[in-house]
Design an enzyme around this catalytic site. Sequence first.
Site, mmCIF file in Angstrom:
data_model
loop_
_atom_site.group_PDB
_atom_site.id
_atom_site.type_symbol
_atom_site.label_atom_id
_atom_site.label_comp_id
_atom_site.label_asym_id
_atom_site.label_seq_id
_atom_site.Cartn_x
_atom_site.Cartn_y
_atom_site.Cartn_z
ATOM 1 C CB SER A 138 95.727 37.567 113.764
ATOM 2 O OG SER A 138 96.087 36.397 113.068
ATOM 3 C CE1 TYR A 152 90.526 36.238 113.583
ATOM 4 C CE2 TYR A 152 92.485 35.868 112.239
ATOM 5 C CZ TYR A 152 91.881 35.950 113.481
ATOM 6 O OH TYR A 152 92.621 35.757 114.614
HETATM 7 P P1 NAP Z 1 88.715 31.484 121.413
HETATM 8 O O1 NAP Z 1 89.319 30.344 122.142
HETATM 9 O O2 NAP Z 1 87.770 31.222 120.294
HETATM 10 O O3 NAP Z 1 87.982 32.409 122.502
HETATM 11 C C1 NAP Z 1 87.247 33.511 122.077
HETATM 12 C C2 NAP Z 1 86.694 34.233 123.276
HETATM 13 O O4 NAP Z 1 86.026 35.408 122.805
HETATM 14 C C3 NAP Z 1 85.677 33.430 124.043
HETATM 15 O O5 NAP Z 1 85.904 33.682 125.429
HETATM 16 C C4 NAP Z 1 84.333 34.014 123.616
HETATM 17 O O6 NAP Z 1 83.345 33.994 124.639
HETATM 18 C C5 NAP Z 1 84.732 35.454 123.375
HETATM 19 N N1 NAP Z 1 83.850 36.171 122.452
HETATM 20 C C6 NAP Z 1 83.609 35.913 121.148
HETATM 21 N N2 NAP Z 1 82.734 36.806 120.652
HETATM 22 C C7 NAP Z 1 82.418 37.635 121.679
HETATM 23 C C8 NAP Z 1 81.547 38.747 121.808
HETATM 24 N N3 NAP Z 1 80.830 39.195 120.761
HETATM 25 N N4 NAP Z 1 81.450 39.354 123.004
HETATM 26 C C9 NAP Z 1 82.177 38.924 124.065
HETATM 27 N N5 NAP Z 1 83.020 37.880 124.005
HETATM 28 C C10 NAP Z 1 83.123 37.242 122.820
HETATM 29 O O7 NAP Z 1 89.819 32.478 120.820
HETATM 30 P P2 NAP Z 1 91.414 32.560 121.037
HETATM 31 O O8 NAP Z 1 92.053 31.640 120.097
HETATM 32 O O9 NAP Z 1 91.749 32.546 122.469
HETATM 33 O O10 NAP Z 1 91.646 34.012 120.439
HETATM 34 C C11 NAP Z 1 91.674 35.177 121.219
HETATM 35 C C12 NAP Z 1 92.122 36.313 120.313
HETATM 36 O O11 NAP Z 1 93.364 35.957 119.722
HETATM 37 C C13 NAP Z 1 91.160 36.575 119.160
HETATM 38 O O12 NAP Z 1 91.064 37.956 118.909
HETATM 39 C C14 NAP Z 1 91.830 35.880 117.985
HETATM 40 O O13 NAP Z 1 91.482 36.465 116.740
HETATM 41 C C15 NAP Z 1 93.286 36.103 118.328
HETATM 42 N N6 NAP Z 1 94.187 35.150 117.670
HETATM 43 C C16 NAP Z 1 94.176 33.826 118.001
HETATM 44 C C17 NAP Z 1 95.034 32.951 117.342
HETATM 45 C C18 NAP Z 1 95.104 31.484 117.641
HETATM 46 O O14 NAP Z 1 95.875 30.765 116.981
HETATM 47 N N7 NAP Z 1 94.343 30.978 118.595
HETATM 48 C C19 NAP Z 1 95.891 33.447 116.369
HETATM 49 C C20 NAP Z 1 95.872 34.797 116.061
HETATM 50 C C21 NAP Z 1 95.025 35.644 116.730
HETATM 51 P P3 NAP Z 1 82.207 32.841 124.798
HETATM 52 O O15 NAP Z 1 82.918 31.519 124.568
HETATM 53 O O16 NAP Z 1 81.716 33.039 126.192
HETATM 54 O O17 NAP Z 1 81.154 33.123 123.782
#
Ligand code: NAP
Length: 243
Positions: A138, A152
């Site tokens: 991130s 985080y």
């Molecule tokens: P999201 O929409 O919250 O989705 C998170 C996913 O991770 C869900 O599929 C969830 O599964 C799964 N998950 C969470 N804890 C888990 C565990 N212990 N075991 C297995 N699966 C788990 O997140 P996102 O925004 O797509 O983010 C994806 C990645 O990008 C993350 O690492 C986040 O830190 C990074 N990121 C995102 C942003 C942003 O702006 N969105 C920015 C910077 C970095 P369930 O729903 O089935 O529980």
Amino acid sequence: MNLTLLITGASRGIGAATAKMAARQGYAVAVNYHHNAEAANAIVAEIREHGGTAEAIKADVSTEAGVLHLFAEVDRLLPPLYGLVNNAGILETQTTVADIASERLQRIFTANAIAPFLCCREAIQRMSHGGAIVNVSSLAAKTGAPHEYADYAASKAALEALTIGLSKEVAAQNIRVNGVRPAFIYTDIHADGGEPGRVDRIKDSIPMQRGGRPEEVAEAILWLLSDKASYTTGTFIDLTGGK
Ligand code: NAP
């Protein structure tokens, strides 16, 4: 292609977009999820409707038992493992360091740093003919996310150090390890932080004046995994609209 790509946390957001795009590129896809079976099964059904190969695998990667189960299921259900995307990540309600609880630190670091360590360990044991790993970091790893999620941010900085260290450990084994640094992507993670409209609040301060789409992150992940990135390891692509 007959090669498997394992994506942790692929039931929604960036992971789900990466799973669908990966299947279109010919990977067999392991769609890991934790809670949302319905969403993960829908991703798998969509991939299969288009002629692709995918399996939904429930596993909590925050536990070593969950990681071992996940990889055992990948071995059992899918072709040999080529790639791993350490995408699953969590944040919690916005807070300051002055107010942070140690239990929260345990949860955040376990999910965002220790889980990818264990997944990398299991993946490289299976990559005797080479492979590729992409860790989803991130922009917060560079900014520290003050007044929001310093925990985080610190966990993502740990993930970046893992990316660099592991890339050098396994480079001679034809395994490449890279990362992406998204920010301000329209997904449900911001609601978990207590502010569903966070991207729209911030977007005027982003040089490109908009948030990003999960597919824009998926493109970079899949490029890093592909042979097009064959001389690229130990590095990161920022997907931050210029911020
Ligand atoms: P999201 O929409 O919250 O989705 C998170 C996913 O991770 C869900 O599929 C969830 O599964 C799964 N998950 C969470 N804890 C888990 C565990 N212990 N075991 C297995 N699966 C788990 O997140 P996102 O925004 O797509 O983010 C994806 C990645 O990008 C993350 O690492 C986040 O830190 C990074 N990121 C995102 C942003 C942003 O702006 N969105 C920015 C910077 C970095 P369930 O729903 O089935 O529980």
